[in-house]
Every structure is written in structure tokens, then in C-alpha cells.
Motif scaffolding. Structure first.
Motif, short mmCIF file in Angstrom:
data_model
loop_
_atom_site.label_atom_id
_atom_site.label_comp_id
_atom_site.label_asym_id
_atom_site.label_seq_id
_atom_site.Cartn_x
_atom_site.Cartn_y
_atom_site.Cartn_z
N PHE A 252 1.11 -1.20 0.33
CA PHE A 252 0.02 0.03 -0.36
C PHE A 252 1.30 1.29 0.13
N LEU B 239 0.61 4.25 -2.82
CA LEU B 239 0.62 5.93 -2.58
C LEU B 239 1.87 6.49 -2.96
N LYS C 230 1.29 6.74 -6.70
CA LYS C 230 -0.27 7.85 -6.65
C LYS C 230 0.44 8.90 -7.08
N SER D 132 -5.71 15.22 -8.81
CA SER D 132 -6.03 13.56 -8.33
C SER D 132 -6.70 13.10 -8.99
N PRO E 202 -8.72 9.56 -4.55
CA PRO E 202 -8.25 9.48 -3.40
C PRO E 202 -7.66 8.08 -3.18
N TRP E 203 -7.07 8.22 -2.60
CA TRP E 203 -6.25 7.45 -1.56
C TRP E 203 -6.94 6.34 -1.39
N TRP E 204 -8.16 6.13 -0.37
CA TRP E 204 -8.81 5.27 0.01
C TRP E 204 -9.45 4.28 -0.88
N LEU E 205 -9.66 4.47 -2.23
CA LEU E 205 -9.65 3.54 -3.08
C LEU E 205 -8.55 2.62 -3.95
N LEU E 206 -7.47 2.72 -3.27
CA LEU E 206 -6.65 1.70 -4.13
C LEU E 206 -6.83 0.95 -3.71
N PRO E 207 -6.77 -0.07 -2.51
CA PRO E 207 -7.87 -1.54 -2.34
C PRO E 207 -9.03 -2.07 -3.19
N ARG F 223 -9.71 -0.34 -5.90
CA ARG F 223 -8.92 -0.87 -7.63
C ARG F 223 -8.39 -2.20 -7.56
#
Length: 387
Positions: A319, A323, A326, A336, A339-344, A346
Motif C-alpha cells: 500500500f 501511494l 499515486k 488527483s 482518493p487514496w482510499w480507493l486504491l485497495p 481498485r
């Protein structure tokens, strides 16, 4: 006989190993991407005569703005935009007419021609449009692409380099349709562009993408014109291969275009990404299989079902690397994507699409159902959509 628990444990350790290798790969690939994009520098305005080809189908949330961005260039030479639709009632035609009214000083031609030339409707549209193209340099780009004012200067400078037959461009995602479109756009930004640049820099891939294909008319004629690709699923890839077969290279300038996503449902995202994935798998099966390590965060999350503690530690490391990816992309894109919390989420979606792509024979392209033929690269109309 090996017990079920032992098999599960072995699977868990295998997934853990893939996640570890993937995390190391992703860290290095992100560094390669950052170095590549740092090469960008201003290019002098050019005076080449250029025709922009914009094949259109239906309306999109920011279609007029996307098209207008190609008119706001530092370019000093003659510039023609040819927009093409295949139905008189296509709403994209009204968007083009509005664009013509707002930019009376620009040369914008609208071609409405229902003639079909093969299974690939986009290529058929391009064949119809070429009759109106007037200039030597032809720049094809998808309708969902938006560019900065220095776009043409950079593309034309790359096309002028010795031994270059075509230019293509990287892109980041931009969600125009809400949550699901932002989830979809995170794929190009935080996954696709990283692997693509890594493959290009390391000599593992020679991409050619619909975000931009710029070439001279003589090169297009030498590869058989657009007619040669009327039944090809991955027409952009096939055009690139044909250019390379002429002994010419494909350049990628260090800039990021914006690729708009307008999907409003998970089903739309799934079908679009499944088509992309199935196409890539058909074109480069070995490389596609190896891309499994490109989902380290999703693999670590999956491995936590078997070995929770070590996989959770690895997931934290993966993770952190994601980041950093990103940050690199957002800095060069100037915005952007998600948001960062969408990475998992995605990464989990990407892994699911990867697995599902091995079971696909029929794909959906803007409402048209196409059946992949035995070579996986050509297509024919299909009666029913089925994944």
C-alpha cells in the motif's frame, strides 16, 4: 496424501511470494516512471500542416471540452479537425456543430457517413473521414482524450526524430461520471501507465495507443491505410505493429494526456475493462500472464485469508508503494485521479478482471458485441454478449 490444510497453506505462501515480488517490482517501476516523466521540457511551436481525426460515437459528459482542448494549441501551422459519426442522429454531431459555432476561426469538418467497412466500427468511421483530411501529418485520438496547449508541439517534435514513423502518448485517468468513473479512471493512472512505461524503457514492449497516433500520410499509405485494420480488434496496436514492420520506431513523449471515464455503473466498468484485458491477453499472452505481479496489494489482501499476519505486513508495504505511485502520477498530471482510499478496491477489481479475462470470447465495444476470432486479434459481429 497432502491434507487440504497443507494445500491451503502452500497456496497462501505462493500468493505471499507473488505479492512480495510484485511490491519490489512496483517500487522499481514507479521510480522508472518518475524518471521518464521528468524528461518533459517545452517544445518550440511548429508550423506543420496537421489534420486531427476525431472518430465519435454518442455524447460524453465533457465531449465538447475534450475536443476544444485540441484547438487551444501553441501550434502555428494550418490545423484541421475532422470529426466523424456514422448516424445523422448521433448526439455527438450536435456537439460538433456547437463547437463549430463557438470556434468560428477554427477549421472543423463534420463527416456523417453510415458506410461500414468491417467489424471495427471505429476504423470504418476513420476510413470515411480520411476523404476530408487535407494535410500531410495525421493525428488520430479517441474522443475521451483532453490535452494541454503544448501537446502538438511535443508530438510533432517527437515525430521529426530520425527513424520515427509514429508517435503515441501516455495518459492518466479522469472520472467524469461519479464514483464508478473515478474508480475506473484510477486504473489508467495508477496501474496501466506504470507498467507501460516500465515495458517501454526496459525494451519489453512497443506500445501504440488510441490516446494518440500521429504519423505522416505517406506512412499511413505504406501500411495499407485504415482499410487494413477494418476487422482488427486492437486497431491501435495493429497500426503500431505495421509501422514497426516498415522499419520505423514509435516515439512516446514524456507527457500525460487526460483520458476521461464516464462509466456510471459497475457493469459498465466491468465490460469496458474486460474488453481491454481480453485484448491485451490475446496480443501478448506471456507478458499478460506475467502482469499478475502488478497487483501486489490485491494479492497481499488475498493471501491474508491463508496467512493473516505476514500478509497484512506485506499489504502495508504494498500500500505504501501504491501511494508513492499515486503521488508521482498526480504530480505530473496536475490533479488527483481518485482518493487514496480507493486504491485497495481498485487493485481488487483489477485482479478480478485479470482472472475473468481468461474466460472471455465475446467483448462489448460501445454497445456493439464482437466475437474474438481464433487469433484473438481480429473480430466479427456476435449475436449475443456473454462473458
Amino acid at each position: 496424501m497432502i491434507a487440504a490444510a497443507q494445500i491451503a497453506s502452500l497456496i497462501g505462501w505462493l500468493v505471499l511470494a507473488l505479492a512480495a515480488v510484485g511490491t519490489l517490482y512496483w517500487a522499481f517501476a514507479t521510480w522508472v516512471l518518475a524518471r521518464f516523466l521528468q524528461q518533459e521540457k517545452p517544445a518550440a511551436a511548429r508550423f506543420d500542416a496537421v489534420t486531427l481525426l476525431k472518430p465519435l460515437y454518442g455524447s460524453e459528459p465533457q465531449l465538447e471540452a475534450n475536443l476544444a482542448s485540441f484547438l487551444r494549441q501553441t501550434h502555428q501551422g494550418p490545423l484541421q479537425m475532422v470529426c466523424g459519426v456514422q448516424r445523422a442522429d448521433d448526439p455527438a454531431a450536435d456537439v460538433v456543430r456547437a463547437l463549430q459555432a463557438r470556434h468560428p476561426q477554427a477549421r472543423i469538418d463534420l463527416v456523417v457517413d453510415p458506410a461500414r467497412h468491417g467489424a471495427n466500427a471505429k476504423v470504418g468511421n476513420l476510413i470515411n473521414m480520411m476523404a476530408r483530411a487535407e494535410h500531410d501529418v495525421v493525428v488520430l485520438s479517441d474522443s475521451d482524450i483532453a490535452v494541454e496547449p503544448n501537446y502538438l508541439a511535443q508530438v510533432l517534435a517527437a515525430l521529426e526524430r530520425p527513424g520515427i514513423g509514429a508517435v503515441t502518448c501516455l495518459y492518466h485517468g479522469r472520472g467524469d461520471g461519479g464514483f464508478w468513473s473515478r474508480l475506473a479512471s484510477a486504473g489508467p493512472s495508477y496501474q496501466f501507465v506504470v507498467g507501460l512505461v516500465f515495458g517501454k524503457v526496459m525494451g519489453l514492449a512497443e506500445p501504440c495507443m488510441g490516446s494518440t497516433i500521429a504519423l505522416r500520410r505517406s506512412t499511413l499509405q505504406a501500411i495499407g491505410g485504415f482499410e487494413a485494420f477494418a476487422d482488427v480488434l486492437a486497431d491501435d496496436h495493429a497500426i503500431g505493429a505495421a509501422v514497426r514492420a516498415q522499419g520505423l520506431g514509435i516515439a512516446i513523449p514524456p507527457l500525460l494526456l487526460a483520458h476521461a471515464s464516464a462509466e456510471q455503473t459497475l457493469t459498465q466498468v466491468w465490460r469496458q475493462e474486460l474488453r481491454w484485458a481480453a485484448t491485451i491477453r490475446a496480443l501478448a499472452p506471456a507478458g499478460y500472464a506475467g502482469s499478475l505481479i502488478g497487483f501486489p496489494l490485491a494479492l497481499a489482501m488475498l493471501g491474508s485469508l491463508f496467512h493473516p499476519l505476514p500478509c497484512l505486513y506485506l499489504a502495508a508495504g504494498a500500500f505504501a508503494v501504491r501511494l508513492s505511485t499515486k503521488r508521482v502520477v498526480d504530480r505530473h498530471a496536475g490533479a488527483s485521479t481518485a482518493p487514496w482510499w480507493l486504491l485497495p478496491l481498485r487493485d481488487a477489481l483489477s485482479l478480478s478482471v485479470f482472472v475473468a479475462s481468461y474466460f472471455v470470447r465475446v467483448v462489448d465495444w460501445r454497445g456493439t458485441r464482437l466475437r474474438m476470432e481464433d487469433d484473438g486479434q481480429t473480430v466479427s459481429p456476435a449475436e449475443n454478449f456473454s462473458s
